[in-house]
Design an enzyme around this catalytic site. Structure first.
Site, PDB file in Angstrom:
ATOM      1  N   TRP A  54      -9.142   5.938  -5.561  1.00 14.94           N
ATOM      2  CA  TRP A  54      -8.008   5.830  -4.648  1.00 14.94           C
ATOM      3  C   TRP A  54      -7.264   4.532  -4.935  1.00 14.94           C
ATOM      4  O   TRP A  54      -7.851   3.452  -4.911  1.00 14.94           O
ATOM      5  CB  TRP A  54      -8.500   5.877  -3.200  1.00 14.94           C
ATOM      6  N   CYS A  95       0.826  -1.212   0.000  1.00 12.05           N
ATOM      7  CA  CYS A  95       0.000   0.000   0.000  1.00 12.05           C
ATOM      8  C   CYS A  95       0.857   1.258   0.000  1.00 12.05           C
ATOM      9  O   CYS A  95       0.616   2.183  -0.776  1.00 12.05           O
ATOM     10  CB  CYS A  95      -0.954  -0.001   1.186  1.00 12.05           C
ATOM     11  N   ASP A 142      -2.341   2.034   6.360  1.00  5.49           N
ATOM     12  CA  ASP A 142      -2.790   1.798   4.991  1.00  5.49           C
ATOM     13  C   ASP A 142      -2.725   3.129   4.245  1.00  5.49           C
ATOM     14  O   ASP A 142      -3.126   4.161   4.782  1.00  5.49           O
ATOM     15  CB  ASP A 142      -4.225   1.273   4.997  1.00  5.49           C
ATOM     16  N   HIS A 146      -4.519   1.726  -4.061  1.00  2.11           N
ATOM     17  CA  HIS A 146      -3.820   1.151  -2.908  1.00  2.11           C
ATOM     18  C   HIS A 146      -3.563  -0.331  -3.180  1.00  2.11           C
ATOM     19  O   HIS A 146      -3.686  -0.778  -4.323  1.00  2.11           O
ATOM     20  CB  HIS A 146      -4.615   1.386  -1.613  1.00  2.11           C
TER      21      HIS A 146
END
Length: 414
Positions: free
Chosen positions: A355, A147, A338, A357
């Site tokens: 987003w 991440c 995270d 990740h």
């Protein structure tokens, strides 16, 4: 993902779901105070206690590597041996002309293997001065950390979290303490930590970061030295009657640009603010990080920790030591943080923003398995896990010539 025959038993705070495609429902993602609906990071990704230990240790190793002058060769023998023992590998290079495959989409999240993300990154995000770039070995090494690796490879320097923003509803917190009672078998510390967590509004924190980034980018235009940029910035803040105007001249807010390595780099900003742009990423983490404080707070959260300034929205991250939540029950093990990358998207509706990740570090030949990269809608990203009770939205700077922060991001590949 490869699974071990015997998974470590984790105490479930919600339904146990072992799938990388799982995301909480829309209701669970809202700030409704229903922490029990959220699974832990380990439960969601099918991780054992040993996997979580490795993730936390590798996160710390990445932080060590990011310090100026450090390289993999500079690591102590024990750190290097641990990295090898964990099974982390650098993904192989991908041909620059190879197009990515479609991501697998489910609800508000699309997922893919790290190799395919590299292909998409090269096609969409890698551009320097309008030309596609192949992801270098150094960048693939950064990416392999999971991440934080996704944010790291896009932001250039390792995330420093100095310009973090959040929103805390003081009235909601005081009202919750006054007019509600602890749940059955809930300790006072657990009750106070839950009320504090529910009083943070990630949507408003994100909006504050976007507004500040917009102001910064306006100040960067046509400012060819730092003095001109700061002058522009202060005028913009004064016109908006923004409390950030009153920040000390030596604060992180006003010194952020000059402390960005790429601003000084010849192939980056070369000390010209007009060549830089303010972008955003997010970090989720645990509040109870004070080893000298109450053990209850390390288990259930510190209500007073990492609250934003009520006027500016700035969060003091100086006490963030990347320490994970302490177990309250046998079998619990928590991931320490995270990260999610946003960049400079211009989509006005927060729910439509993307987003990027990942699930964990890249270890294709170990039991933890290969790294997968996610593209999540804001509602999914902000839902978080039971491992975290704080969500901040952080501003950093990258050169305008980098396209790792495109205005328009499409989920998956279309």
């Amino acid at each position: 993902m490869n699974k071990r025959q015997s998974l470590f038993a984790f105490t479930a705070l919600g339904a146990v779901m072992f799938t990388t495609g799982f995301m909480p429902s829309a209701s669970a993602a809202d700030s409704s105070g229903t922490e029990e609906k959220k699974a832990s990071y380990a439960e969601t990704h099918g991780l054992t206690a040993e996997d979580v230990r490795n993730i936390n240790a590798l996160n710390e190793e990445a932080l060590s590597l990011s310090r100026p002058g450090k390289s993999p060769a500079d690591l102590s023998p024990s750190a290097g041996a641990f990295s090898r023992a964990s099974g982390r590998e650098t993904p192989p290079a991908e041909p620059l002309d190879r197009m990515p495959d479609a991501y697998r989409a489910y609800g508000g999240r699309a997922t893919t293997v790290v190799n395919n993300y590299i292909r998409k990154w090269q096609q969409v995000y890698s551009h320097r001065d309008g030309r596609k770039q192949q992801m270098t070995e150094e960048q693939r090494e950064k990416l392999s950390y999971g991440c934080v690796g996704v944010t790291w490879v896009n932001s250039g320097p390792y995330p420093t979290n100095r310009l973090a923003f959040a929103f805390f509803d003081e009235n909601k917190y005081e009202d919750g303490l006054k007019n509600t009672r602890p749940r059955p078998n809930e300790t006072q510390a657990e009750f106070e930590g839950r009320i504090a967590k529910d009083s943070f509004d990630e949507r408003k924190g994100f909006k504050r970061a976007r507004d500040v980034a917009f102001t910064m980018n306006k100040a960067l235009k046509n400012a060819h030295d730092e003095e001109a940029y700061l002058g522009n910035l202060k005028r913009e803040l004064a016109n908006k009657n923004d409390a950030l105007f009153h920040e000390d001249s030596h604060s992180n807010f006003y010194s952020a640009l000059r402390n960005t390595p790429s601003f000084k780099a010849r192939d980056g900003g070369n000390y010209d603010p007009s060549k830089m742009k303010a972008v955003i990423y997010s970090k989720h983490f645990w509040s109870g990080q004070d080893w000298w404080g109450s053990s209850e707070m390390r288990k259930y959260g510190d209500p007073d920790a990492f609250r934003p300034d009520q006027d500016t929205g700035l969060v003091d991250m100086s006490k963030d030591r990347n320490i994970s939540r302490s177990p309250a029950k046998p079998g619990e093990r928590w991931v320490n943080f995270d990260y999610g990358w946003f960049g400079a998207q211009t989509e006005a509706d927060a729910d439509k923003t993307i987003w990027t990740h990942a699930n964990h570090y890249h270890a294709p030949n170990s039991d933890v398995g290969p790294m997968r990269v996610y593209e999540s809608k804001f509602r999914n990203w902000s839902a978080g896990y039971s491992d975290f009770d704080r969500g901040t939205y952080v501003i950093t700077f990258i050169p305008k010539s980098w396209n790792t922060a495109p205005a328009k991001v499409e989920q998956g590949w279309r």
